[in-house]
Design an enzyme around this catalytic site. Structure first.
Site, PDB file in Angstrom:
ATOM      1  N   TRP A  20      20.893  34.621 -28.014  1.00 19.81           N
ATOM      2  CA  TRP A  20      21.387  35.001 -26.675  1.00 19.81           C
ATOM      3  C   TRP A  20      22.535  35.985 -26.752  1.00 19.81           C
ATOM      4  CZ3 TRP A  20      18.132  34.934 -23.052  1.00 19.81           C
ATOM      5  CH2 TRP A  20      17.138  33.949 -23.001  1.00 19.81           C
ATOM      6  N   ASP A  44      29.369  33.380 -21.876  1.00 17.70           N
ATOM      7  CA  ASP A  44      28.065  32.965 -21.351  1.00 17.70           C
ATOM      8  C   ASP A  44      27.951  31.461 -21.602  1.00 17.70           C
ATOM      9  OD1 ASP A  44      25.465  32.271 -20.889  1.00 17.70           O
ATOM     10  OD2 ASP A  44      24.570  33.750 -22.249  1.00 17.70           O
ATOM     11  N   LYS A  62      20.157  24.363 -16.526  1.00 21.39           N
ATOM     12  CA  LYS A  62      20.332  23.395 -17.624  1.00 21.39           C
ATOM     13  C   LYS A  62      21.212  22.234 -17.148  1.00 21.39           C
ATOM     14  CE  LYS A  62      19.960  27.469 -20.397  1.00 21.39           C
ATOM     15  NZ  LYS A  62      18.569  27.431 -20.836  1.00 21.39           N
TER      16      LYS A  62
HETATM   17  N1  PMP Z   1      22.158  32.831 -22.134  1.00 21.99           N
HETATM   18  C1  PMP Z   1      21.902  31.624 -22.652  1.00 21.99           C
HETATM   19  C2  PMP Z   1      22.915  30.981 -23.562  1.00 21.99           C
HETATM   20  C3  PMP Z   1      20.708  30.962 -22.344  1.00 21.99           C
HETATM   21  O1  PMP Z   1      20.446  29.767 -22.866  1.00 21.99           O
HETATM   22  C4  PMP Z   1      19.779  31.595 -21.484  1.00 21.99           C
HETATM   23  C5  PMP Z   1      18.477  30.955 -21.068  1.00 21.99           C
HETATM   24  N2  PMP Z   1      17.957  30.018 -21.860  1.00 21.99           N
HETATM   25  C6  PMP Z   1      20.082  32.864 -20.989  1.00 21.99           C
HETATM   26  C7  PMP Z   1      21.286  33.442 -21.324  1.00 21.99           C
HETATM   27  C8  PMP Z   1      19.136  33.603 -20.087  1.00 21.99           C
HETATM   28  O2  PMP Z   1      19.128  32.970 -18.859  1.00 21.99           O
HETATM   29  P1  PMP Z   1      18.124  33.372 -17.697  1.00 21.99           P
HETATM   30  O3  PMP Z   1      16.772  33.007 -18.158  1.00 21.99           O
HETATM   31  O4  PMP Z   1      18.625  32.508 -16.560  1.00 21.99           O
HETATM   32  O5  PMP Z   1      18.283  34.811 -17.444  1.00 21.99           O
END
Ligand code: PMP
Length: 373
Positions: free
Chosen positions: A113, A184, A208
């Site tokens: 991520w 994030d 989550k």
């Molecule tokens: N950052 C992290 C740490 C995540 O776990 C996720 C999704 N699993 C995201 C960003 C992306 O999120 P989204 O699918 O809501 O765009």
């Protein structure tokens, strides 16, 4: 043959869902949403049918924000925004709005991520990766800040406190002095106490620990709300959303409402501190079990960097992966498959995962290892 307890759980539709997100929601929240679904508080209408500018939804929105402020102890000089586009949209919004003065930012890359955040930010300015997670003795861990190469003249530092896919988590907050720290927190928000004042900006998708997919929370310090770079799409401006209290366009009303129910549930159950206590117990049990059965299961994350929410582990004998997932599913333990990029298994144990769910998983893993070991 399933044990009678597991069979009973399945009959009651008590499946323990270990998905990394959208994740399990508290049963109480689901029941309230169900009860209120057709007739929200005597209006004869569903909350999803009510106008976002009407008094009913305004009340829901304000209470959700107030409860989140209470849970996270958010000071008055921070704004809370309820946006759309997921955390992925934040990968662009952060640089478009914050990389505006020195046009430089440093990023810490600890997994999949943070890497995505880096790649997106590179489209808008001078991005330097000041540190990356490292593998030592086959275990991944987060490099201590003394090894980072942070620059002086930057607009902000971005990091990902918990890497959902890799199962890696910071147990400390980076020290960045006057440089705003951006985090994030998608997969760890509300799982443990956070000192909001250490951050310039926090963002997290709700799916989550805060509800269903569709709403993304941004907590931003007042002084960082400024004009974004030229040609930034209107909807990607924090300033615009702050000026309109997240009501510039139609917000994701139902997702906002569900987050409100989750915040209310958390308040009634002791808030973040109470969740954290149980989360620590759940993670300790599960990692403890894995470590004690290293002939069969193993973790590739160094103990001091192990995620509280996303427990990544593997089976020594990879040929058993499919059987493991099949038998776990039969036992009412679902979504344990690791992310396709890292493979293996992952048990996401967010706030809504009851401790009994972790106990059931450990009991299953024990039995599985005995049978196949
Ligand atoms: N950052 C992290 C740490 C995540 O776990 C996720 C999704 N699993 C995201 C960003 C992306 O999120 P989204 O699918 O809501 O765009």
């Amino acid at each position: 043959m399933l044990s009678s307890q597991l069979q009973e759980n399945i009959d009651m539709r008590k499946v323990y869902n270990f998905s990394a997100g959208p994740g399990m929601l508290p049963e109480e929240v689901m029941r309230t949403a169900q009860e209120e679904f057709l007739d929200w508080h005597g209006t004869g209408m569903s909350i999803m049918e009510l106008g976002h500018r009407g008094p009913e939804f305004q009340g829901v929105a304000e209470k959700a924000e107030a409860d989140l402020r209470y849970l996270m102890n958010i000071p008055d000089n921070y704004r809370v925004l309820f946006l759309t586009g997921g955390a992925s949209a934040q990968f662009a919004m952060v640089p478009l709005n914050l990389m505006t003065q020195r046009k430089k930012a440093d990023y810490i890359d600890t997994g999949i991520w943070s890497k995505k955040a880096v790649d997106e930010a590179k489209r808008y300015g001078d991005v330097h990766v000041a540190a990356s997670s490292v593998v030592q003795h086959s275990l991944m861990h987060i490099p201590s800040q003394s090894s980072w190469t942070l620059r002086d003249d930057i607009d902000y530092v971005h990091y990902t406190p918990n890497e959902t896919i890799d199962g890696l988590e910071f147990k400390w907050v980076p020290e960045t002095g006057d440089v705003p720290l951006v985090a994030d927190m998608s997969s760890m928000i509300l799982s443990q106490p956070v000192d909001v004042t250490r951050y310039g900006l926090i963002y997290a998708g709700a799916q989550k620990n805060m509800g269903q997919a569709g709403v993304t929370i941004v907590i931003i310090r007042d002084d960082l709300i400024r004009d974004p770079v030229f040609l930034t799409p209107t909807l990607y401006s924090y300033k615009l959303h702050a000026e309109h209290h997240s009501f510039y366009n139609t917000p994701p009303t139902y997702a906002w409402y569900i987050s409100g129910l989750v915040f209310d549930w958390m308040r009634r159950h002791g808030g973040v501190e109470a969740m954290y206590k149980v989360n620590l117990r759940k993670a300790k049990k599960l990692y403890g079990f894995i470590d004690e059965h290293q002939d069969f299961y193993f973790s590739t994350v160094s103990p001091e960097s192990r995620s509280l929410m996303n427990v990544v582990f593997s089976l020594k004998n990879e040929k058993l992966n499919d059987v493991f997932l099949k038998e776990a599913g039969d036992a009412g333990l679902t979504n344990l498959k690791g992310h396709r990029i890292v493979g293996g298994m992952r048990a996401s144990i967010y706030n809504a995962m009851p401790e009994e769910g972790v106990d059931a998983l450990i009991a299953f893993m024990h039995e599985f290892a005995r049978k196949h070991g």
